[in-house]
Design an enzyme around this catalytic site. Structure first.
Site, PDB file in Angstrom:
ATOM      1  CB  SER A  12      10.324  -7.823  11.500  1.00  0.00           C
ATOM      2  OG  SER A  12       9.805  -9.017  11.021  1.00  0.00           O
ATOM      3  CB  THR A  47      12.161  -8.807   2.746  1.00  0.00           C
ATOM      4  OG1 THR A  47      10.730  -8.829   2.970  1.00  0.00           O
ATOM      5  CG2 THR A  47      12.836  -9.240   4.030  1.00  0.00           C
ATOM      6  N   PRO A 215      -4.699   2.638  -5.597  1.00  0.00           N
ATOM      7  CG  PRO A 215      -4.740   4.042  -7.469  1.00  0.00           C
ATOM      8  CD  PRO A 215      -5.371   3.835  -6.128  1.00  0.00           C
ATOM      9  CG  ASP A 223       3.439  -6.168  10.164  1.00  0.00           C
ATOM     10  OD1 ASP A 223       2.946  -7.309  10.198  1.00  0.00           O
ATOM     11  OD2 ASP A 223       4.439  -5.872   9.499  1.00  0.00           O
TER      12      ASP A 223
HETATM   13  P1  ATP Z   1      -1.143  -9.597   6.413  1.00  0.00           P
HETATM   14  O1  ATP Z   1      -0.634  -8.758   7.523  1.00  0.00           O
HETATM   15  O2  ATP Z   1      -1.389 -10.971   6.881  1.00  0.00           O
HETATM   16  O3  ATP Z   1      -0.300  -9.496   5.175  1.00  0.00           O
HETATM   17  P2  ATP Z   1      -3.062  -8.256   4.808  1.00  0.00           P
HETATM   18  O4  ATP Z   1      -2.609  -8.912   3.557  1.00  0.00           O
HETATM   19  O5  ATP Z   1      -4.502  -7.994   4.950  1.00  0.00           O
HETATM   20  O6  ATP Z   1      -2.621  -9.015   6.074  1.00  0.00           O
HETATM   21  P3  ATP Z   1      -2.301  -5.744   3.953  1.00  0.00           P
HETATM   22  O7  ATP Z   1      -2.493  -6.235   2.570  1.00  0.00           O
HETATM   23  O8  ATP Z   1      -1.116  -4.954   4.291  1.00  0.00           O
HETATM   24  O9  ATP Z   1      -2.293  -6.904   4.972  1.00  0.00           O
HETATM   25  O10 ATP Z   1      -3.639  -4.944   4.350  1.00  0.00           O
HETATM   26  C1  ATP Z   1      -3.930  -4.564   5.665  1.00  0.00           C
HETATM   27  C2  ATP Z   1      -4.960  -3.456   5.629  1.00  0.00           C
HETATM   28  O11 ATP Z   1      -4.373  -2.319   4.997  1.00  0.00           O
HETATM   29  C3  ATP Z   1      -6.195  -3.774   4.820  1.00  0.00           C
HETATM   30  O12 ATP Z   1      -7.235  -4.228   5.656  1.00  0.00           O
HETATM   31  C4  ATP Z   1      -6.568  -2.430   4.215  1.00  0.00           C
HETATM   32  O13 ATP Z   1      -7.397  -1.740   5.140  1.00  0.00           O
HETATM   33  C5  ATP Z   1      -5.284  -1.666   4.149  1.00  0.00           C
HETATM   34  N1  ATP Z   1      -4.693  -1.579   2.814  1.00  0.00           N
HETATM   35  C6  ATP Z   1      -3.550  -2.148   2.394  1.00  0.00           C
HETATM   36  N2  ATP Z   1      -3.290  -1.835   1.118  1.00  0.00           N
HETATM   37  C7  ATP Z   1      -4.296  -1.037   0.703  1.00  0.00           C
HETATM   38  C8  ATP Z   1      -4.619  -0.382  -0.527  1.00  0.00           C
HETATM   39  N3  ATP Z   1      -3.849  -0.482  -1.601  1.00  0.00           N
HETATM   40  N4  ATP Z   1      -5.749   0.349  -0.580  1.00  0.00           N
HETATM   41  C9  ATP Z   1      -6.557   0.460   0.487  1.00  0.00           C
HETATM   42  N5  ATP Z   1      -6.297  -0.128   1.668  1.00  0.00           N
HETATM   43  C10 ATP Z   1      -5.200  -0.874   1.793  1.00  0.00           C
HETATM   44  N1  PLP Z   2       8.498  -7.927   8.278  1.00  0.00           N
HETATM   45  C1  PLP Z   2       9.491  -7.715   7.399  1.00  0.00           C
HETATM   46  C2  PLP Z   2      10.920  -7.897   7.819  1.00  0.00           C
HETATM   47  C3  PLP Z   2       9.189  -7.328   6.109  1.00  0.00           C
HETATM   48  O1  PLP Z   2      10.194  -7.156   5.241  1.00  0.00           O
HETATM   49  C4  PLP Z   2       7.833  -7.141   5.723  1.00  0.00           C
HETATM   50  C5  PLP Z   2       7.463  -6.724   4.377  1.00  0.00           C
HETATM   51  O2  PLP Z   2       8.271  -6.550   3.510  1.00  0.00           O
HETATM   52  C6  PLP Z   2       6.841  -7.376   6.648  1.00  0.00           C
HETATM   53  C7  PLP Z   2       7.201  -7.754   7.928  1.00  0.00           C
HETATM   54  C8  PLP Z   2       5.357  -7.311   6.295  1.00  0.00           C
HETATM   55  O3  PLP Z   2       4.718  -6.141   6.244  1.00  0.00           O
HETATM   56  P1  PLP Z   2       3.129  -6.053   5.998  1.00  0.00           P
HETATM   57  O4  PLP Z   2       2.561  -5.477   7.255  1.00  0.00           O
HETATM   58  O5  PLP Z   2       2.968  -5.182   4.814  1.00  0.00           O
HETATM   59  O6  PLP Z   2       2.543  -7.436   5.760  1.00  0.00           O
HETATM   60 MG    MG Z   3       1.661  -8.736   6.451  1.00  0.00          MG
END
Ligand code: ATP
Ligand code: PLP
Ligand code: MG
Ligand code: MG
Ligand code: NA
Length: 297
Positions: A12, A47, A215, A223
């Site tokens: 994206s 989004t 938190p 990404d």
């Molecule tokens: P996807 O891209 O498939 O959504 P995901 O759910 O693991 O994968 P995120 O939840 O964005 O993606 O997390 C990616 C990385 O970002 C995690 O491995 C962590 O290191 C970090 N991260 C994201 N949110 C937090 C947070 N609230 N506190 C600490 N680390 C975080």
């Molecule tokens: N791509 C688009 C267009 C989005 O709106 C979002 C999240 O809102 C994402 C990707 C995903 O981002 P993330 O790396 O947090 O999973």
């Molecule tokens: Mg993601």
């Protein structure tokens, strides 16, 4: 190590804010990669905001770009990176892109973030799950699912780190030699589980990195994480745990900076999702201090 490459990144684009290509391209460039972005959508903003507007690229339009590159002998890539994909027709074209790129470079590394959902909620159409499981996972070199995605793709329930390791084994059996479950929730904290199957028939090398949960809710982090894992695992091809330490350490420094900036501007970091401070964190991306260590099983 200074191994780099040329990455085709299909993700994206947002005009403002950092998700998809906006959070992947700059860090990969900082790590020395040539990055060619194809924007699968162009939206005003991500989004998670109350509204957004923009355009969606369809499978034929993606293929047009590939044909344009091919006509000029410009289709040599070392890496393909894909993230959020919104429709089966676009995903099917991505499968064609993988075949085409591998016909030109059989050693192409395909790094796939199988974006399906998070925390029990699917955010793509249900029929994508089957296509990912049956056709995409088998041809990916490295997969970076979160907990929920790893469950959907393996059919296993993940409630412990042992479950996470089993899910990695199951993904290896389907194809990818490198798997990073980017986060599983265990007792309110985050655990990254990595697994590298170096030779078929031998057990994979597995590790974990514990990450205290901040938190706040960030977007674009998944990404960014996958982009950093691509960047570092290519520089340390035999040391996935080192690559993960570098990626996590960069990301956590960036998240801390993001949190501090919002707080000093007087915002409550829990009130809305935070836009990551990507540009401001370029030193942490280029040369991270390893503050998060992997524990090898
Ligand atoms: P996807 O891209 O498939 O959504 P995901 O759910 O693991 O994968 P995120 O939840 O964005 O993606 O997390 C990616 C990385 O970002 C995690 O491995 C962590 O290191 C970090 N991260 C994201 N949110 C937090 C947070 N609230 N506190 C600490 N680390 C975080
Ligand atoms: N791509 C688009 C267009 C989005 O709106 C979002 C999240 O809102 C994402 C990707 C995903 O981002 P993330 O790396 O947090 O999973
Ligand atoms: Mg993601
Ligand atoms: Mg997540
Ligand atoms: Na992920």
């Amino acid at each position: 190590p200074s191994e780099t490459g040329r990455v085709l990144s299909i993700q994206s684009h947002t005009v403002q804010g950092y998700v998809g290509n906006k959070s992947a391209v700059f860090p990969l460039q900082l790590l020395g990669y040539d990055v060619d972005p194809i924007n699968s959508v162009q939206f005003s903003n991500h989004t998670g905001y109350p509204s957004f507007k923009g355009q969606v690229l369809n499978g034929q339009q993606l293929w047009d770009l590939i044909e344009g590159l091919e006509a000029n002998d410009l289709l040599y890539y070392t890496h393909l990176l894909t993230g959020y994909i919104g429709s089966v027709s676009f995903l099917n074209t991505v499968l064609d892109v993988v075949s085409k790129l591998r016909s030109i470079n059989p050693k192409l590394t395909y790094v796939c973030d199988p974006v399906l959902g998070d925390e029990g909620k699917l955010y793509v159409p249900q029929e994508l799950v089957t296509v990912y499981r049956e056709r995409v996972v088998p041809i990916a070199s490295m997969l970076t699912p979160n907990q929920f995605e790893a469950e959907l793709l393996t059919g296993l329930r993940i409630q412990s780190e042992e479950d996470g390791r089993e899910a990695c084994n199951s993904i290896h059996a389907a194809g990818p030699s490198k798997v990073v479950i980017t986060s599983i929730n265990v007792d309110g904290n985050l655990l990254l589980i990595g697994s590298h199957l170096k030779e078929k028939g031998n057990p994979p090398k597995q590790f974990k990195i514990a990450i205290p949960k901040i938190p706040a809710y960030f977007t674009g982090t998944g990404d960014l994480m996958t982009a950093l894992l691509l960047g570092w695992s290519n520089k340390h091809p035999d040391n996935l745990e080192k690559a993960a330490e570098l990626a996590v350490s960069s990301l956590q420094a960036l998240l801390q900076r993001t949190l501090d900036d919002y707080k000093s501007a007087g915002h409550d970091p829990k009130s809305s999702s935070l836009e990551i401070r990507l540009i401001q964190s370029q030193d942490d991306i280029r040369s991270p201090q390893i503050t998060f260590k992997a524990e090898i099983y």
